[in-house]
Design an enzyme around this catalytic site. Structure first.
Site, PDB file in Angstrom:
ATOM      1  N   GLU A 284       0.774  -1.154   0.440  1.00 32.81           N
ATOM      2  CA  GLU A 284      -0.164   0.395  -0.068  1.00 32.81           C
ATOM      3  C   GLU A 284       0.636   1.523  -0.440  1.00 32.81           C
ATOM      4  O   GLU A 284       0.481   2.422  -0.211  1.00 32.81           O
ATOM      5  CB  GLU A 284      -0.694   0.268   0.882  1.00 32.81           C
ATOM      6  CG  GLU A 284      -2.523  -1.167   1.222  1.00 32.81           C
ATOM      7  CD  GLU A 284      -3.590  -0.200   2.133  1.00 32.81           C
ATOM      8  OE1 GLU A 284      -3.848  -1.025   1.673  1.00 32.81           O
ATOM      9  OE2 GLU A 284      -3.278   0.237   3.435  1.00 32.81           O
ATOM     10  N   HIS A 305       8.972 -26.058  -0.969  1.00 27.50           N
ATOM     11  CA  HIS A 305       8.846 -27.697  -2.239  1.00 27.50           C
ATOM     12  C   HIS A 305       7.807 -27.334  -2.392  1.00 27.50           C
ATOM     13  O   HIS A 305       7.247 -28.753  -3.786  1.00 27.50           O
ATOM     14  CB  HIS A 305       8.925 -28.969  -0.915  1.00 27.50           C
ATOM     15  CG  HIS A 305       9.720 -29.627  -0.058  1.00 27.50           C
ATOM     16  ND1 HIS A 305      10.003 -30.603  -0.620  1.00 27.50           N
ATOM     17  CD2 HIS A 305      10.423 -28.524   0.757  1.00 27.50           C
ATOM     18  CE1 HIS A 305      11.655 -30.385   0.152  1.00 27.50           C
ATOM     19  NE2 HIS A 305      11.610 -29.425   1.108  1.00 27.50           N
ATOM     20  N   LYS A 419     -14.664  -0.626  -3.490  1.00 22.82           N
ATOM     21  CA  LYS A 419     -15.282  -0.586  -2.399  1.00 22.82           C
ATOM     22  C   LYS A 419     -16.771   0.846  -2.923  1.00 22.82           C
ATOM     23  O   LYS A 419     -17.897   0.689  -2.689  1.00 22.82           O
ATOM     24  CB  LYS A 419     -15.151   0.350  -1.389  1.00 22.82           C
ATOM     25  CG  LYS A 419     -14.047   0.048  -0.439  1.00 22.82           C
ATOM     26  CD  LYS A 419     -13.034   1.567   0.463  1.00 22.82           C
ATOM     27  CE  LYS A 419     -12.650   0.326   1.562  1.00 22.82           C
ATOM     28  NZ  LYS A 419     -11.837   1.456   2.070  1.00 22.82           N
TER      29      LYS A 419
HETATM   30  O1  PA5 Z   1      -4.131   1.031   5.112  1.00 23.84           O
HETATM   31  C1  PA5 Z   1      -5.641   1.044   5.258  1.00 23.84           C
HETATM   32  O2  PA5 Z   1      -6.172   1.986   4.926  1.00 23.84           O
HETATM   33  C2  PA5 Z   1      -6.578  -0.594   4.855  1.00 23.84           C
HETATM   34  O3  PA5 Z   1      -6.211  -1.115   4.670  1.00 23.84           O
HETATM   35  C3  PA5 Z   1      -7.465  -0.047   6.510  1.00 23.84           C
HETATM   36  O4  PA5 Z   1      -6.392   0.115   7.044  1.00 23.84           O
HETATM   37  C4  PA5 Z   1      -8.381  -0.812   6.164  1.00 23.84           C
HETATM   38  O5  PA5 Z   1      -9.141  -0.470   4.491  1.00 23.84           O
HETATM   39  C5  PA5 Z   1      -9.352  -1.112   7.567  1.00 23.84           C
HETATM   40  O6  PA5 Z   1      -9.781   0.581   7.164  1.00 23.84           O
HETATM   41  P1  PA5 Z   1     -10.928   1.142   8.560  1.00 23.84           P
HETATM   42  O7  PA5 Z   1      -9.584   0.873   9.900  1.00 23.84           O
HETATM   43  O8  PA5 Z   1     -11.199   2.157   8.655  1.00 23.84           O
HETATM   44  O9  PA5 Z   1     -11.560   0.597   8.871  1.00 23.84           O
END
Ligand code: PA5
Length: 444
Positions: A284, A305, A419
């Protein structure tokens, strides 16, 4: 405390590669420390091991103690950055079979990290007949997977303990001011913990997001923070001898030389979810604008393996980073067998850790011979202090890496695309025209 060995990277790069990265590293380091780069609103993790909320930390320890005393199970609801860090630390420091091996601490079930009805029902079955609590974790408070799971588990808890009883068993970790979960927690009177504004999900393991479930599992969170603090003090000093600089420089130089994938490998099954956390951290942070090493993870020797074939001889696009724990916690000695039908008496009396070490050494040589540069990171022990240090090491190196790559290390615009489509297809109010358009495309 951590030892980084780049001797098996150097042969793959032009002489003077370190010097080539130095100027950009200095700039990246300044951006992290002084907030002068893109995404500077999300640098709350940089000094976190020193500047954390001590009052909240004490409340976390108290809440964890209460959970341990009144619950045989804790359902931890969260996804992505609100899930992976806690699971990574709990499993790495205990076992990937934590729920089977725990001693006197509650079972921990992770929910709301997907949309499988079967997985959710499995957790329901496990908690139905025991005393249990919930830690719901969502920074935005609106993420579909945890929000749906929370609605379901909250009802189950209220059916079992009544609304008042359930209230004392629900712990909400969310934004300090806004979001649906914050509103609900205020209204219902749940004990609340904060995801700091300036800390993004993937950098939040050392906040209440990770610390409450970790402490509930009986792990010493003070030692975890102390290890992170030690590493922070070390890594905040600029210079080419800084291990985070070296790791970021090696990854960047290898990427520029044409490598496309970085595999994180370890010889401990308990480390598997640390690999998942690491993948989110780097994926990310860097995977945007059509750039970055693709972060993958493997468990050795098991995956030698299966994936071992590709690593040795498949397309030459990989870099391998091995996390090696210096000392095994327990010993297994290979017994002598007078009949020696399996021909293994040359190992009689040897420890399994010795065998594993020779496997590690042999694998590195084989993979390097096969054209895979190797980064070796040795961690003295599989304990709280060292894991705190490892977390901070990867976070700091990842921030540097993002800036070296020229991206904003602290946003994740790509996560929104799925989303929005899902909301539209589910018929969420406000997404009507997008829904029509998507349904039309899906019919074709
Ligand atoms: O790093 C990120 O932004 C995402 O992985 C969020 O942590 C994930 O979508 C969960 O988001 P939230 O804590 O708002 O539910």
């Amino acid at each position: 405390m951590l030892n980084l060995d780049l001797s098996n990277v150097t042969p793959f790069l032009a002489a003077g590669w370190r010097t080539g990265e130095e100027k950009s590293l200095k700039q990246a380091h300044d951006k992290l420390l002084h907030g002068t780069g893109a995404g500077s609103d999300f640098l709350g993790w940089v000094n976190l091991p020193a500047d954390y909320d001590k009052e909240e930390f004490a409340r976390i320890q108290k809440a964890a103690e209460k959970i341990r005393s009144d619950s045989q199970a804790l359902v931890v609801i969260g996804i992505g950055g609100s899930y992976l860090g806690a699971r990574a630390v709990i499993e790495t420091l205990t076992s990937n079979n934590y729920n089977l091996t725990r001693k006197g601490t509650p079972a921990i079930y992770f929910a709301g990290n997907g949309l499988s009805a079967d997985a959710l029902n499995e957790v329901i079955e496990q908690v139905r007949d025991v005393d249990w609590s919930i830690n719901v974790i969502s920074k935005s408070g609106t993420t579909t997977e945890p929000a749906v799971a929370f609605r379901i588990f909250k009802k189950l808890l209220e059916d079992k303990y009544g609304k008042e009883g359930a209230k004392g068993r629900i712990y909400a970790t969310t934004d300090a001011k806004r979001g649906a979960l914050k509103g609900l927690a205020d209204k219902e009177g749940y004990e609340e913990f904060v995801v700091p504004d300036a800390v993004g999900g993937r950098y939040s393991v050392l906040t209440a997001v990770g610390l409450l479930p970790i402490a509930a599992a009986g792990i010493d969170i003070e030692a975890l923070m102390a290890g992170a603090r030690e590493e922070m003090d070390l890594l905040q000093k600029p210079g080419m001898d800084n291990p985070a600089w070296q790791y970021a420089a090696a990854r960047h130089a290898l990427y520029e030389s044409g490598k496309k994938v970085e595999i994180l490998a370890a010889y401990e099954p308990a480390f598997r979810f640390f690999g998942e956390w690491w993948k989110q951290l780097f994926g990310e942070t860097e995977g945007k604008e059509g750039k970055a090493l693709f972060p993958a993870s493997v468990e050795f020797t098991a995956d030698l393996h299966s994936m071992g074939q590709y690593i040795q001889q498949g397309e030459r696009l990989m870099v391998e980073t091995v996390v090696r724990f210096d000392k095994a916690r327990t010993k297994v000695s290979i017994p002598d067998d007078p009949e020696n039908v399996d021909g293994l008496n040359f190992l009689s009396g040897k420890g399994l850790d010795f065998v594993a070490e020779q496997a590690l050494r042999g694998v590195i040589l084989a993979h390097v011979d096969g054209g895979v540069p190797n980064i070796l990171l040795t961690v003295p022990a599989r304990d709280e202090r060292c894991l705190g240090a490892l977390i901070y090491f990867f976070e700091f190196a990842c921030g540097l890496s993002g800036y070296l790559l020229g991206v904003n290390p602290f946003d994740q615009p790509g996560v929104e695309a799925y989303k929005n489509n899902m909301y539209a297809l589910l018929g969420k109010p406000g997404y009507e025209s997008q829904r029509k358009e998507l349904e039309k495309r899906l019919e074709q």
